[in-house]
Design a protein around this motif. Structure first.
Motif, PDB file in Angstrom:
ATOM      1  N   GLN A   1       0.793  -1.218   0.000  1.00 57.24           N
ATOM      2  CA  GLN A   1       0.000   0.000   0.000  1.00 57.24           C
ATOM      3  C   GLN A   1       0.833   1.279   0.000  1.00 57.24           C
ATOM      4  N   ALA A   2       2.009   1.255   0.606  1.00 55.69           N
ATOM      5  CA  ALA A   2       2.774   2.485   0.831  1.00 55.69           C
ATOM      6  C   ALA A   2       3.133   3.208  -0.453  1.00 55.69           C
ATOM      7  N   GLY A   3       3.311   2.499  -1.548  1.00 53.90           N
ATOM      8  CA  GLY A   3       3.700   3.134  -2.796  1.00 53.90           C
ATOM      9  C   GLY A   3       2.542   3.711  -3.588  1.00 53.90           C
ATOM     10  N   LEU A   4       1.330   3.531  -3.094  1.00 53.86           N
ATOM     11  CA  LEU A   4       0.155   4.013  -3.813  1.00 53.86           C
ATOM     12  C   LEU A   4      -0.300   5.368  -3.292  1.00 53.86           C
ATOM     13  N   ALA A   5      -0.878   6.157  -4.185  1.00 57.33           N
ATOM     14  CA  ALA A   5      -1.503   7.411  -3.763  1.00 57.33           C
ATOM     15  C   ALA A   5      -2.694   7.070  -2.873  1.00 57.33           C
ATOM     16  N   PRO A   6      -3.046   7.949  -1.941  1.00 53.69           N
ATOM     17  CA  PRO A   6      -4.160   7.661  -1.027  1.00 53.69           C
ATOM     18  C   PRO A   6      -5.453   7.229  -1.729  1.00 53.69           C
ATOM     19  N   VAL A   7      -5.784   7.850  -2.840  1.00 57.48           N
ATOM     20  CA  VAL A   7      -7.009   7.477  -3.557  1.00 57.48           C
ATOM     21  C   VAL A   7      -6.921   6.034  -4.068  1.00 57.48           C
ATOM     22  N   HIS A   8      -5.745   5.622  -4.503  1.00 58.51           N
ATOM     23  CA  HIS A   8      -5.562   4.254  -4.990  1.00 58.51           C
ATOM     24  C   HIS A   8      -5.523   3.255  -3.830  1.00 58.51           C
ATOM     25  N   GLN A   9      -4.972   3.661  -2.698  1.00 63.66           N
ATOM     26  CA  GLN A   9      -4.998   2.802  -1.509  1.00 63.66           C
ATOM     27  C   GLN A   9      -6.441   2.502  -1.124  1.00 63.66           C
ATOM     28  N   LYS A  10      -7.251   3.543  -1.098  1.00 68.38           N
ATOM     29  CA  LYS A  10      -8.666   3.388  -0.722  1.00 68.38           C
ATOM     30  C   LYS A  10      -9.395   2.499  -1.725  1.00 68.38           C
ATOM     31  N   MET A  11      -9.144   2.701  -3.005  1.00 67.49           N
ATOM     32  CA  MET A  11      -9.796   1.894  -4.040  1.00 67.49           C
ATOM     33  C   MET A  11      -9.380   0.423  -3.929  1.00 67.49           C
ATOM     34  N   HIS A  12      -8.092   0.179  -3.774  1.00 65.56           N
ATOM     35  CA  HIS A  12      -7.565  -1.180  -3.678  1.00 65.56           C
ATOM     36  C   HIS A  12      -8.142  -1.901  -2.462  1.00 65.56           C
ATOM     37  N   CYS A  13      -8.135  -1.250  -1.329  1.00 68.94           N
ATOM     38  CA  CYS A  13      -8.674  -1.863  -0.103  1.00 68.94           C
ATOM     39  C   CYS A  13     -10.176  -2.053  -0.196  1.00 68.94           C
ATOM     40  N   GLY A  14     -10.860  -1.136  -0.855  1.00 70.95           N
ATOM     41  CA  GLY A  14     -12.299  -1.289  -1.061  1.00 70.95           C
ATOM     42  C   GLY A  14     -12.620  -2.527  -1.870  1.00 70.95           C
ATOM     43  N   LEU A  15     -11.837  -2.759  -2.921  1.00 73.49           N
ATOM     44  CA  LEU A  15     -12.028  -3.968  -3.729  1.00 73.49           C
ATOM     45  C   LEU A  15     -11.792  -5.223  -2.902  1.00 73.49           C
TER      46      LEU A  15
END
Length: 64
Positions: free
Chosen positions: A24-38
């Motif tokens: 997760q650390a290398g992702l932008a916050p919006v992408h972290q949220k999207m990835h975890c949501g999935l």
């Protein structure tokens, strides 16, 4: 297959009690949220997705 699709397939096949996303650390916050949501939306029943705060120790219990 994309990386999210591979992660979901793996998560559904293994069906762990607890899954912790570790890239997760290398992702932008919006992408972290999207990835975890999935992961949360598509995880099998009985699987908890735990997103850990960077640099904060966590007790996830003993493996069973």
């Amino acid at each position: 297959m994309d990386e999210d699709g591979e992660a979901i397939d793996y998560l559904r096949t293994v069906a762990p009690r607890l899954a912790v996303p570790i890239h997760q650390a290398g992702l932008a916050p919006v992408h972290q949220k999207m990835h975890c949501g999935l992961l949360c939306d598509l995880a099998p029943d009985g699987t908890e997705i735990a997103v850990l705060e960077h640099g904060v120790p966590q007790d996830v219990g003993a493996a069973r």
